[in-house]
Scaffold this motif. Structure first.
Motif, PDB file in Angstrom:
ATOM      1  N   VAL A 381       0.764  -1.373   0.140  1.00 60.07           N
ATOM      2  CA  VAL A 381       0.030  -0.009  -0.085  1.00 60.07           C
ATOM      3  C   VAL A 381       0.807   1.249   0.005  1.00 60.07           C
ATOM      4  O   VAL A 381       0.563   2.181  -0.675  1.00 60.07           O
ATOM      5  CB  VAL A 381      -0.959  -0.006   1.184  1.00 60.07           C
ATOM      6  N   GLU A 382       1.823   1.179   0.751  1.00 59.10           N
ATOM      7  CA  GLU A 382       2.620   2.496   0.943  1.00 59.10           C
ATOM      8  C   GLU A 382       3.426   2.773   0.043  1.00 59.10           C
ATOM      9  O   GLU A 382       4.065   3.948  -0.260  1.00 59.10           O
ATOM     10  CB  GLU A 382       3.089   2.701   2.534  1.00 59.10           C
ATOM     11  N   ARG A 383       4.130   1.898  -0.626  1.00 63.07           N
ATOM     12  CA  ARG A 383       4.985   1.730  -1.903  1.00 63.07           C
ATOM     13  C   ARG A 383       4.156   2.358  -3.124  1.00 63.07           C
ATOM     14  O   ARG A 383       4.498   3.078  -3.912  1.00 63.07           O
ATOM     15  CB  ARG A 383       5.549   0.537  -2.231  1.00 63.07           C
ATOM     16  N   MET A 384       2.858   1.681  -3.248  1.00 61.34           N
ATOM     17  CA  MET A 384       1.889   2.245  -3.956  1.00 61.34           C
ATOM     18  C   MET A 384       1.552   3.567  -4.068  1.00 61.34           C
ATOM     19  O   MET A 384       1.430   4.407  -4.851  1.00 61.34           O
ATOM     20  CB  MET A 384       0.702   1.332  -3.852  1.00 61.34           C
ATOM     21  N   VAL A 385       1.408   4.106  -2.858  1.00 62.12           N
ATOM     22  CA  VAL A 385       0.796   5.443  -2.662  1.00 62.12           C
ATOM     23  C   VAL A 385       1.922   6.344  -3.086  1.00 62.12           C
ATOM     24  O   VAL A 385       1.658   7.589  -3.610  1.00 62.12           O
ATOM     25  CB  VAL A 385       0.341   5.808  -1.133  1.00 62.12           C
ATOM     26  N   GLU A 386       3.244   6.012  -2.690  1.00 58.48           N
ATOM     27  CA  GLU A 386       4.202   6.566  -3.135  1.00 58.48           C
ATOM     28  C   GLU A 386       4.488   6.640  -4.290  1.00 58.48           C
ATOM     29  O   GLU A 386       4.619   7.972  -5.094  1.00 58.48           O
ATOM     30  CB  GLU A 386       5.503   6.234  -2.437  1.00 58.48           C
ATOM     31  N   THR A 387       4.331   5.828  -5.143  1.00 53.38           N
ATOM     32  CA  THR A 387       4.340   5.740  -6.712  1.00 53.38           C
ATOM     33  C   THR A 387       3.283   6.597  -7.252  1.00 53.38           C
ATOM     34  O   THR A 387       3.578   7.473  -8.222  1.00 53.38           O
ATOM     35  CB  THR A 387       4.290   4.244  -7.055  1.00 53.38           C
ATOM     36  N   ALA A 388       2.024   6.471  -6.677  1.00 54.42           N
ATOM     37  CA  ALA A 388       1.048   7.342  -7.145  1.00 54.42           C
ATOM     38  C   ALA A 388       1.202   8.759  -7.012  1.00 54.42           C
ATOM     39  O   ALA A 388       0.981   9.498  -7.880  1.00 54.42           O
ATOM     40  CB  ALA A 388      -0.416   6.849  -6.328  1.00 54.42           C
ATOM     41  N   ALA A 389       1.826   9.248  -5.818  1.00 56.25           N
ATOM     42  CA  ALA A 389       1.984  10.522  -5.632  1.00 56.25           C
ATOM     43  C   ALA A 389       3.075  10.999  -6.709  1.00 56.25           C
ATOM     44  O   ALA A 389       2.933  12.216  -7.196  1.00 56.25           O
ATOM     45  CB  ALA A 389       2.800  10.832  -4.393  1.00 56.25           C
ATOM     46  N   ARG A 390       4.171  10.403  -6.994  1.00 55.61           N
ATOM     47  CA  ARG A 390       5.061  10.798  -7.716  1.00 55.61           C
ATOM     48  C   ARG A 390       4.371  10.615  -9.307  1.00 55.61           C
ATOM     49  O   ARG A 390       4.597  11.637 -10.046  1.00 55.61           O
ATOM     50  CB  ARG A 390       6.299   9.792  -7.822  1.00 55.61           C
ATOM     51  N   PRO A 396       3.777  13.574  -1.255  1.00 59.35           N
ATOM     52  CA  PRO A 396       3.465  12.369  -0.656  1.00 59.35           C
ATOM     53  C   PRO A 396       2.586  12.620   0.497  1.00 59.35           C
ATOM     54  O   PRO A 396       1.442  11.735   0.920  1.00 59.35           O
ATOM     55  CB  PRO A 396       4.659  11.790  -0.327  1.00 59.35           C
ATOM     56  N   ALA A 397       2.598  13.620   1.373  1.00 61.69           N
ATOM     57  CA  ALA A 397       1.758  13.887   2.721  1.00 61.69           C
ATOM     58  C   ALA A 397       0.437  14.134   2.089  1.00 61.69           C
ATOM     59  O   ALA A 397      -0.669  13.736   2.711  1.00 61.69           O
ATOM     60  CB  ALA A 397       2.425  14.804   3.380  1.00 61.69           C
ATOM     61  N   GLU A 398       0.281  15.134   0.887  1.00 59.01           N
ATOM     62  CA  GLU A 398      -1.031  15.370   0.572  1.00 59.01           C
ATOM     63  C   GLU A 398      -1.829  14.577  -0.158  1.00 59.01           C
ATOM     64  O   GLU A 398      -3.102  14.334   0.293  1.00 59.01           O
ATOM     65  CB  GLU A 398      -0.476  16.677  -0.517  1.00 59.01           C
ATOM     66  N   ILE A 399      -1.184  13.730  -0.949  1.00 56.48           N
ATOM     67  CA  ILE A 399      -2.111  12.665  -1.362  1.00 56.48           C
ATOM     68  C   ILE A 399      -2.769  11.498  -0.436  1.00 56.48           C
ATOM     69  O   ILE A 399      -3.782  11.075  -0.621  1.00 56.48           O
ATOM     70  CB  ILE A 399      -1.173  11.649  -2.490  1.00 56.48           C
ATOM     71  N   ARG A 400      -2.068  11.473   0.841  1.00 54.95           N
ATOM     72  CA  ARG A 400      -2.541  10.551   1.775  1.00 54.95           C
ATOM     73  C   ARG A 400      -3.794  11.279   2.535  1.00 54.95           C
ATOM     74  O   ARG A 400      -4.650  10.768   2.358  1.00 54.95           O
ATOM     75  CB  ARG A 400      -1.385  10.139   2.623  1.00 54.95           C
ATOM     76  N   ILE A 455      13.555  11.626   1.387  1.00 52.80           N
ATOM     77  CA  ILE A 455      12.635  11.318   2.652  1.00 52.80           C
ATOM     78  C   ILE A 455      11.540  10.547   2.028  1.00 52.80           C
ATOM     79  O   ILE A 455      11.185  10.405   0.997  1.00 52.80           O
ATOM     80  CB  ILE A 455      12.173  12.768   2.954  1.00 52.80           C
ATOM     81  N   GLY A 456      10.940   9.625   3.019  1.00 53.64           N
ATOM     82  CA  GLY A 456       9.979   8.806   2.741  1.00 53.64           C
ATOM     83  C   GLY A 456       8.936   8.544   3.934  1.00 53.64           C
ATOM     84  O   GLY A 456       9.215   8.401   5.037  1.00 53.64           O
ATOM     85  N   TYR A 457       7.499   8.491   3.509  1.00 51.36           N
ATOM     86  CA  TYR A 457       6.529   8.467   4.488  1.00 51.36           C
ATOM     87  C   TYR A 457       5.939   6.999   4.460  1.00 51.36           C
ATOM     88  O   TYR A 457       6.024   6.289   3.220  1.00 51.36           O
ATOM     89  CB  TYR A 457       5.511   9.208   4.041  1.00 51.36           C
ATOM     90  N   SER A 748       8.048   0.605   9.165  1.00 50.66           N
ATOM     91  CA  SER A 748       9.292   1.157   8.785  1.00 50.66           C
ATOM     92  C   SER A 748       9.747   0.762   7.261  1.00 50.66           C
ATOM     93  O   SER A 748      10.498   1.589   6.716  1.00 50.66           O
ATOM     94  CB  SER A 748      10.248   0.655   9.769  1.00 50.66           C
ATOM     95  N   PRO A 749       9.660  -0.357   6.634  1.00 49.46           N
ATOM     96  CA  PRO A 749      10.211  -0.790   5.348  1.00 49.46           C
ATOM     97  C   PRO A 749      10.015   0.103   4.392  1.00 49.46           C
ATOM     98  O   PRO A 749      10.630   0.725   3.445  1.00 49.46           O
ATOM     99  CB  PRO A 749       9.829  -2.342   5.283  1.00 49.46           C
ATOM    100  N   PRO A 750       8.451   0.403   4.327  1.00 49.86           N
ATOM    101  CA  PRO A 750       8.113   1.149   3.004  1.00 49.86           C
ATOM    102  C   PRO A 750       8.804   2.759   3.072  1.00 49.86           C
ATOM    103  O   PRO A 750       8.899   3.520   2.226  1.00 49.86           O
ATOM    104  CB  PRO A 750       6.712   1.287   3.027  1.00 49.86           C
ATOM    105  N   ALA A 751       8.906   3.283   4.530  1.00 49.94           N
ATOM    106  CA  ALA A 751       9.413   4.677   5.008  1.00 49.94           C
ATOM    107  C   ALA A 751      10.825   4.732   4.257  1.00 49.94           C
ATOM    108  O   ALA A 751      11.238   5.535   3.634  1.00 49.94           O
ATOM    109  CB  ALA A 751       9.179   4.964   6.293  1.00 49.94           C
ATOM    110  N   PHE A 752      11.526   3.327   4.481  1.00 50.72           N
ATOM    111  CA  PHE A 752      12.913   3.619   3.919  1.00 50.72           C
ATOM    112  C   PHE A 752      13.087   3.456   2.610  1.00 50.72           C
ATOM    113  O   PHE A 752      13.976   4.485   2.194  1.00 50.72           O
ATOM    114  CB  PHE A 752      13.571   2.387   4.821  1.00 50.72           C
ATOM    115  N   ILE A 753      12.371   2.549   1.953  1.00 45.60           N
ATOM    116  CA  ILE A 753      12.511   2.437   0.449  1.00 45.60           C
ATOM    117  C   ILE A 753      12.005   3.669  -0.043  1.00 45.60           C
ATOM    118  O   ILE A 753      12.247   4.109  -1.207  1.00 45.60           O
ATOM    119  CB  ILE A 753      11.560   1.289   0.071  1.00 45.60           C
ATOM    120  N   ASN A 754      10.843   4.260   0.346  1.00 48.18           N
ATOM    121  CA  ASN A 754      10.428   5.335  -0.316  1.00 48.18           C
ATOM    122  C   ASN A 754      11.393   6.703  -0.054  1.00 48.18           C
ATOM    123  O   ASN A 754      11.671   7.249  -1.195  1.00 48.18           O
ATOM    124  CB  ASN A 754       9.034   5.947   0.522  1.00 48.18           C
TER     125      ASN A 754
END
Lengths: 784, 156
Positions: A381-390, A396-400, A455-457, A748-754
């Motif tokens: 979910v969180e890698r997908m959301v990051e990808t979507a924001a990009r 990335p905070a706003e799309i959330r 930075i990653g969320y 934590s893992p998606p925050a790091f990879i983001n």
């Protein structure tokens, strides 16, 4: 607030024994006439066992016995059971091949248990094991998860294409419709790599049979001794439960890996009667790598449909999940019930569909590991959301924020009902704590030094407090998921509490005592907590899924409430008042509106010395037990923000800061909660940065079976973490608590990879983001 | 092959005839039954078996008993006072929640104690670098770093 009650950072009661070397772990227990077991393990990932010849081994000095699959077969001992039935989308049940406790006919992974040698000393058992001659017929191995279903080789005859089940969940047609109307569809393919749990105490067991009483005692490094007893007695060995005591003493970490019923301890119990001696087995580290159930191992493709404003319309996830060579106890539930149901995350996505294909491979079994399904869901979910924001060129905070659930209770399209939460509060809190405002300046400073900064969320939600038993049953669970608690008040008002939860580092002896101290208004030193022994504790479902406080704590509160209710009746008699006029305040029973009172210890004394006591209406004694079955899951949620710096010359990633803002509901002991978050984050970052179980793709040999080859996180891999909490109390348990044990590893893992992908400007990089991987990704990004 | 060994363990003289292949940790755990020293890997990677030999922290899984011939060995059981009062480093670990499951803890504490005299008023980074031979799976190390810092200050 009471100084030793709810909300206080009370120092742990268990620490003195651990710090002075007085802990009692399973391997520390030495029984009279004890023998030692060493397992002969398959060196091949897939092989026919042509013969097992123990003649030479039995002639070795000190060897007491050798058993192999033939003995198990002759004794008609059943296989290890799978605890959760899953139904494929075509309505057929998951394929559950036999899981014999010693290999019968075939070995199916490197480390599979072929035989056991029992000897007077450990050294003699080792030498005996080396002397067992096994003739193997080597077969081709199925190794990679992603291609297992296309393999020409079958791990089990019952599953010719290696598929255990294909599970579908959610609204497939709804997702299809959403995709047809989308402004944009973001796509992502990712792997959630296989991990070895690596509790620092290797698994161990010591099984004793008492011929006089025809009963067994099993000491075992385990998270749920009653479940262990139930599964072993009722489903494998056919031993009546009252003839089996299971003790899980001090346990040196579990992380899920000690939930399961394993072959080793089952063999020991069975063999202890055969040799009429206690038998001890302790895994060495490589054995632990080979035979502990692993975690994760998903290959996933995800697609997210959005409207022009970045509002999520539909989400489709296709996952292949490895089961390994056999179904471990809860293996089938992890990539389904604990994964598919979490794919809504914190968002209002109206249509979600997930399809999971579970496959057998010639590898160690895979099961629950810290987070169990929720880290995998959160990563998608969180890698997908990051990808979507990009893709949408949005913050990335706003799309959330644009997609957050804000109205509770909220029924997700994947079957859960979130009772409460405030996702803006944790996101905003994390942004502030992480000083996101200052990020641009820090990035500029990094760039001036030739470094890349990102930075990653990760805004995660998970489901804990497993679980309403009827709901779990409807979803395929073959066990209840309640918890028991017993509060035994002694005549002098001192209290012993017996809980079915199990502590293997969580500090229950302190936290649970705080709860009781708070509720009974007595000093924490007047309370002790007992756990981990079926001979003492009524029943228990144990500790996993961050359930101890939400479920086990609630059972204790229920039992305390019963103690107080009975105490009121005793006090009413002593104070010559009506039951209904008695209130219990700060450890005293009082007649409302008067200064007449009687302390707790006087009531308990009256209960056991009932001279002045309503014997005609009330039994003597003050001892109550309770079972608590939750009415919903609990939903810890929060936001993690990771900031990294990447050295473009080497690909080395440094975690510059890591911030966790979590909502765990009410908190009993903030010190312990913070410790759980630290440990969870380190484990999650361990996955993201370092850890990986790597099998040779042809031979199926585990190449990372020592600490030289498997990169465990060490002290100098991390900075200090910034940790904060915000609270929305759980609405459906008496303490308002949610659970905190796994959140760190989930978020934590998606925050790091983001953060890493943000720093180096690539869409995706698989975990672990080793320097080599990062460097290669950067070269590709440059050449593209 | 058997060998005779004599050493002082936690201040007491011990002598034994043991197999020459026996490691120090086996001797401590199985022979002396001092089970506070743990085995996490047996390959000197995790540090759970750390004890002091003549004041130096060593991983007792990778040493033969004979190598400790005549030595002064200190295990976790010898660190606290005879009445059970904890050593300042042990007390610091309790105060700062530097342990969870407790399995790595004895080795971690023994490694930490050895830093006295090696590190003066250390930074977090220096402490992190100094304990990277001890693996902890529970704590994420942060509270261990705080504990070691406080423990060293209390020992000064």
């Amino acid at each position: 607030m009471k100084a030793d009650g709810i909300g206080a950072s009370v120092k742990r009661k268990e620490d003195h024994r651990f710090l002075t070397g007085n802990g009692q772990y399973t391997d520390d227990i030495i029984l009279p006439r004890q023998t030692y077991a060493v397992f002969v393990r398959s060196p091949h990932a897939h092989a026919t066992i042509i013969s097992v010849d123990a003649t030479a081994a039995l002639a070795m000095p000190g060897v007491v016995a050798v058993f192999s699959g033939k003995d198990i077969e002759d004794s008609k001992i059943g296989g290890l059971p799978c605890g959760w039935g899953i139904t494929s989308k075509d309505g057929t049940p998951a394929i559950e091949p036999p899981h014999p406790i010693l290999c019968i006919g075939k070995a199916r992974y490197v480390g599979d248990h072929v035989a056991v040698v029992i000897a007077e000393t450990i050294e003699q058992a080792r030498k005996g094991a080396e002397a067992v001659e096994v003739d193997y017929g080597i077969l081709p191995a199925v190794v990679a998860t992603g291609t297992a279903a296309a393999s020409k080789t079958s791990v089990h005859d019952q599953a010719p294409n290696n598929v255990c089940y294909t599970w579908g969940h959610g609204d497939e047609a709804g997702v299809k419709a959403a995709f047809a109307n989308a402004h944009h569809i973001s796509e992502l393919s990712l792997t959630n790599q296989r991990l070895a749990p690596n509790a620092m105490e290797p698994r161990a067991a010591n099984a004793a049979y008492d011929r006089s009483s025809e009963s067994y005692t099993l000491y075992v490094s385990n998270q749920n001794p009653h479940v262990e007893r139930l599964l072993m007695c009722a489903f494998v060995l056919g031993i009546p439960e009252h003839k089996m005591r299971v003790v899980a003493p001090d346990v040196g970490g579990g992380f899920g890996s000690k939930i399961f019923l394993y072959a080793e301890e089952t063999v020991l119990v069975w063999a202890s009667k055969r040799v009429n001696r206690p038998i001890k087995w302790t895994a060495d580290r490589t054995e632990a790598f080979l035979s502990d159930a692993h975690g994760r191992d998903h290959v996933t493709k995800a697609q997210l449909a959005m409207d022009k404003d970045g509002k999520f319309l539909g989400f489709r996830v296709d996952t292949t999940a490895a089961m390994g060579a056999y179904l471990s106890t809860f293996s089938t539930a992890v990539p389904t019930i604990l994964y598919g149901t979490l794919l809504a995350g914190q968002y209002t996505t109206p249509a979600i569909y997930v399809e999971v294909t579970a496959v057998f491979t010639n590898t160690s079994p895979v099961d629950a590991y810290r987070g169990a399904g929720r880290p995998e869901a959160t990563y998608v979910v969180e890698r997908m959301v990051e990808t979507a924001a990009r893709d949408m060129k949005m913050d990335p905070a706003e799309i959330r924020r644009r997609n957050f659930i804000r109205s509770f209770p909220y029924a997700t399209p994947v079957g859960l009902t979130y009772d409460v939460g405030d996702f803006d509060a944790t996101l905003d809190g994390a942004i502030k704590l992480a000083d996101v405002e200052g990020f641009a300046a820090r990035k500029a400073a990094s760039e001036a030094r030739g470094m890349k900064r990102g930075i990653g969320y990760s805004s995660y939600i998970e489901a804990c407090g497993l679980a309403p038993s009827n709901v779990a049953g409807a979803l395929g669970a073959r066990a209840g998921l309640f918890e028991s608690g017993e509060v035994r008040v002694h005549p002098t008002g001192k209290v012993e509490v017996f809980t079915g939860s199990h502590s293997h580092g969580q500090g229950h002896e302190t936290t649970f005592a705080q709860v009781v101290a708070d509720k009974l208004g007595i000093p924490i030193d007047d309370i002790s907590i007992s756990h981990g022994d079926t001979g003492k504790v009524l029943f228990g479902m144990g500790t996993y899924g961050s359930r101890s406080l939400a479920v086990g704590g609630s059972a204790i509160v229920k039992a305390v409430d019963k103690v107080i209710a009975k105490g009121k009746k005793i006090a009413a008699h002593l104070l010559e008042a009506s039951d209904t006029d008695i209130e219990f305040v700060n450890g005293e029973f009082k007649v409302k509106g008067t200064d007449k009172s009687v302390p707790f210890a006087s009531v308990s004394l009256a209960a056991y010395v009932p001279h002045n006591y309503p014997l005609d209406k009330l039994e003597p004694g003050l001892n109550e037990n309770a079972f608590y079955d939750p009415t919903n899951f609990t939903y810890p949620a929060g936001c993690h923000i990771c900031e990294v710096e990447v050295d473009p010359q080497t690909g080395k990633v440094e975690v510059c800061s890591f911030t966790a803002m979590d909502d765990f509901g009410n908190i009993i002991n903030p010190m312990i909660v913070e410790g759980q978050v630290h440990g969870g984050v380190a484990q999650g970052l361990g996955q993201a940065m370092l850890e990986d179980c790597i099998y040779d793709p042809e031979s199926g040999q585990l190449l990372t079976a020592t600490y030289m080859d498997y990169a465990m996180p060490r002290a100098d891999d991390f900075p200090n973490f910034k940790v904060g909490t915000s609270v929305t109390a759980c609405t459906h348990n008496p303490l308002g608590v949610k659970g905190c044990g796994e959140a760190g590893a989930i978020g934590s893992p998606p925050a790091f990879i983001n953060a890493v992908t943000d720093a180096i400007g690539v869409k995706h990089i698989d975990m672990p983001a080793t320097p080599e991987r990062v460097w290669r990704a950067m070269q590709t990004a440059v050449s593209a | 092959m058997s060998v005779n060994v004599t050493m002082k363990v936690n201040g007491q003289s011990v002598s034994a005839t043991i197999e020459a292949s026996m490691t120090l940790v086996e001797f401590i755990r199985e022979h002396l039954r001092l089970t506070g020293t743990h085995v996490g890997c047996n390959t000197s990677q995790c540090g759970a078996c750390t004890v002091h030999i003549n004041g130096r922290a060593v991983k007792s899984c990778s040493l033969l008993v004979a190598q400790a011939q005549g030595a002064e060995v200190l295990t976790i059981e010898g660190l606290a006072a005879a009445n059970g009062d904890m050593h300042p480093m042990q007390a610091a670990f309790k105060e700062h929640h530097g342990l969870q499951c407790g399995f790595c803890t004895p080795g971690m504490v023994m490694s930490a104690c050895e830093l006295k005299g090696k590190l003066v008023d250390p930074t977090d980074e220096q402490i992190r670098a100094s304990i990277d031979g001890n693996i902890c799976r529970c704590t994420g190390y942060q509270n261990i770093v705080t504990s070691v810092k406080a423990g060293l200050a209390a020992m000064a």
